[in-house]
Design a protein around this motif. Structure first.
Motif, mmCIF file in Angstrom:
data_model
loop_
_atom_site.group_PDB
_atom_site.id
_atom_site.type_symbol
_atom_site.label_atom_id
_atom_site.label_comp_id
_atom_site.label_asym_id
_atom_site.label_seq_id
_atom_site.Cartn_x
_atom_site.Cartn_y
_atom_site.Cartn_z
ATOM 1 N N LYS A 124 72.462 48.191 48.296
ATOM 2 C CA LYS A 124 71.988 47.986 49.665
ATOM 3 C C LYS A 124 71.681 46.516 49.936
ATOM 4 O O LYS A 124 71.813 46.048 51.074
ATOM 5 C CB LYS A 124 70.755 48.855 49.923
ATOM 6 C CG LYS A 124 71.097 50.341 50.001
ATOM 7 C CD LYS A 124 69.881 51.191 50.361
ATOM 8 C CE LYS A 124 70.282 52.656 50.520
ATOM 9 N NZ LYS A 124 69.132 53.507 50.891
ATOM 10 N N SER A 125 71.313 45.776 48.896
ATOM 11 C CA SER A 125 71.106 44.332 49.062
ATOM 12 C C SER A 125 72.429 43.624 49.303
ATOM 13 O O SER A 125 72.521 42.690 50.106
ATOM 14 C CB SER A 125 70.421 43.751 47.818
ATOM 15 O OG SER A 125 69.129 44.297 47.633
ATOM 16 N N PHE B 237 59.327 45.599 45.964
ATOM 17 C CA PHE B 237 58.719 46.459 46.966
ATOM 18 C C PHE B 237 57.258 46.656 46.576
ATOM 19 O O PHE B 237 56.964 47.064 45.448
ATOM 20 C CB PHE B 237 59.425 47.819 47.024
ATOM 21 C CG PHE B 237 60.839 47.763 47.539
ATOM 22 C CD1 PHE B 237 61.101 47.667 48.894
ATOM 23 C CD2 PHE B 237 61.909 47.802 46.655
ATOM 24 C CE1 PHE B 237 62.397 47.615 49.362
ATOM 25 C CE2 PHE B 237 63.215 47.756 47.106
ATOM 26 C CZ PHE B 237 63.464 47.655 48.475
ATOM 27 N N LEU C 280 71.355 45.569 53.815
ATOM 28 C CA LEU C 280 70.366 46.535 54.287
ATOM 29 C C LEU C 280 68.983 46.213 53.737
ATOM 30 O O LEU C 280 67.971 46.611 54.308
ATOM 31 C CB LEU C 280 70.767 47.953 53.886
ATOM 32 C CG LEU C 280 71.971 48.534 54.623
ATOM 33 C CD1 LEU C 280 72.266 49.952 54.136
ATOM 34 C CD2 LEU C 280 71.758 48.535 56.134
ATOM 35 N N HIS C 281 68.930 45.512 52.609
ATOM 36 C CA HIS C 281 67.674 44.977 52.071
ATOM 37 C C HIS C 281 67.797 43.454 52.048
ATOM 38 O O HIS C 281 68.803 42.920 51.576
ATOM 39 C CB HIS C 281 67.421 45.449 50.634
ATOM 40 C CG HIS C 281 67.090 46.893 50.496
ATOM 41 N ND1 HIS C 281 66.318 47.583 51.408
ATOM 42 C CD2 HIS C 281 67.424 47.800 49.530
ATOM 43 C CE1 HIS C 281 66.201 48.836 51.022
ATOM 44 N NE2 HIS C 281 66.856 49.000 49.895
ATOM 45 N N SER C 282 66.789 42.781 52.560
ATOM 46 C CA SER C 282 66.748 41.329 52.410
ATOM 47 C C SER C 282 66.158 41.026 51.038
ATOM 48 O O SER C 282 65.160 41.628 50.638
ATOM 49 C CB SER C 282 65.884 40.692 53.508
ATOM 50 O OG SER C 282 64.573 41.222 53.475
ATOM 51 N N ILE C 283 66.796 40.137 50.308
ATOM 52 C CA ILE C 283 66.337 39.852 48.943
ATOM 53 C C ILE C 283 65.250 38.779 48.966
ATOM 54 O O ILE C 283 65.152 37.993 49.906
ATOM 55 C CB ILE C 283 67.507 39.442 48.033
ATOM 56 C CG1 ILE C 283 68.202 38.176 48.557
ATOM 57 C CG2 ILE C 283 68.503 40.582 47.909
ATOM 58 C CD1 ILE C 283 69.300 37.657 47.632
ATOM 59 N N ASP C 284 64.433 38.761 47.915
ATOM 60 C CA ASP C 284 63.338 37.804 47.822
ATOM 61 C C ASP C 284 63.801 36.450 47.291
ATOM 62 O O ASP C 284 63.231 35.411 47.610
ATOM 63 C CB ASP C 284 62.238 38.353 46.903
ATOM 64 C CG ASP C 284 61.713 39.695 47.382
ATOM 65 O OD1 ASP C 284 61.610 39.891 48.600
ATOM 66 O OD2 ASP C 284 61.421 40.546 46.525
ATOM 67 N N LYS D 42 64.430 41.358 43.937
ATOM 68 C CA LYS D 42 63.929 42.163 45.041
ATOM 69 C C LYS D 42 62.710 42.944 44.592
ATOM 70 O O LYS D 42 62.721 43.590 43.531
ATOM 71 C CB LYS D 42 65.012 43.123 45.548
ATOM 72 C CG LYS D 42 64.556 44.052 46.667
ATOM 73 C CD LYS D 42 64.160 43.271 47.921
ATOM 74 C CE LYS D 42 63.680 44.202 49.038
ATOM 75 N NZ LYS D 42 63.186 43.439 50.218
ATOM 76 N N VAL E 268 69.265 49.879 45.096
ATOM 77 C CA VAL E 268 68.681 48.712 45.757
ATOM 78 C C VAL E 268 69.652 47.538 45.713
ATOM 79 O O VAL E 268 69.814 46.808 46.697
ATOM 80 C CB VAL E 268 67.341 48.326 45.096
ATOM 81 C CG1 VAL E 268 66.802 47.023 45.681
ATOM 82 C CG2 VAL E 268 66.324 49.444 45.279
#
Length: 256
Positions: free
Chosen positions: A45-46, A11, A50-54, A9, A42
């Protein structure tokens, strides 16, 4: 069981998580620990979407949430309970209304059934006769217990807690730790807790994942953590702030 495979992930082109592989076991208290800025929040939340992972995959048993559509993700969220840092209660709602909130979103219960279920959960976290109070009228420890009651009201298979002891005094922190451990085993949940509280690590951490600068640095039990040769983990455990607590825990364990 929750399984992360090769999770990455970023940012603003800064990679926060790099190739994280981890298993969070059912019926156990699984802890994510690490310094501030290490990526542990992070990661949590992934895990809950809540976070889309790469890059990578996140499995709930055999279900990969990274390839789910919105309806599938909504369905799986019915199985999740989340305790956010600070509790994240709605100030304009009473304690009872806060706990009933997930039931209003995801259940087809009658109002009477919702109220009965919410009060049952409040009683389970040792809160009695507070349902008509508002968050501003209760203590920090009580707010955390209300947040836990709200998190378990849908009888989740998976419970996530982000720094549940943040802002609490040591005695109240122990109460919250014991409560989360009891609930995990009572309901056979997969519990994942993001924490920097070393008391939590040594007392309830059945499975511990140490994140260092976005990488998985170490994984094991709270028994194994006392004998690790991992340099980064030892530096974290024996930092000046934690040194006394860790040494006391080690001495106590050695006496046992």
């Amino acid at each position: 069981m929750i399984r992360a495979e090769g999770v990455c992930k970023s940012f603003d082109k800064k990679e926060v998580l790099t190739d994280i592989d981890a298993v969070f076991e059912p019926g156990k208290v699984n802890l994510i620990i690490g310094k501030s800025g290490s990526g542990k929040t992070v990661l949590l939340k992934s895990l809950i979407g809540l976070h889309s992972i790469d890059k990578g995959k996140i499995f709930y048993n055999d279900r990969d949430i990274t390839v789910m559509n919105n309806k599938q993700i909504k369905d799986i969220r019915k199985e999740l309970g989340v305790v956010f840092q600070g509790g994240a209660l709605f100030d304009s709602l009473s304690v009872l209304e806060n706990v009933k909130f997930p039931l209003n979103l995801f259940s087809s219960m009658t109002e009477k059934e919702k109220t009965e279920r919410a009060i049952f959960c409040l009683n389970r976290v040792n809160l009695n006769n507070v349902e008509n109070l508002y968050p501003a009228e209760i203590s920090g420890g009580m707010k955390k217990r209300v947040a836990i009651a709200r998190a378990i009201v849908l009888q989740p298979k998976y419970l996530f807690c982000d720094e549940p002891n943040s802002g609490l005094d040591p005695l109240t922190s122990i109460v919250i730790d014991n409560l989360l451990s009891e609930l995990t085993h009572e309901y056979d949940m997969t519990t994942v807790i993001n924490t920097h509280d070393m008391n939590s690590v040594f007392e309830i951490g059945e499975k511990v994942l140490f994140i260092h600068e976005g990488h998985k640095e170490w994984e094991g039990s709270n028994e194994e953590i006392m004998y690790t040769n991992n340099k980064a983990l030892n530096e974290f455990l024996f930092s000046s702030k934690l040194n006394r607590m860790v040494r006391e825990k080690l001495e106590k364990k050695s006496e046992e």
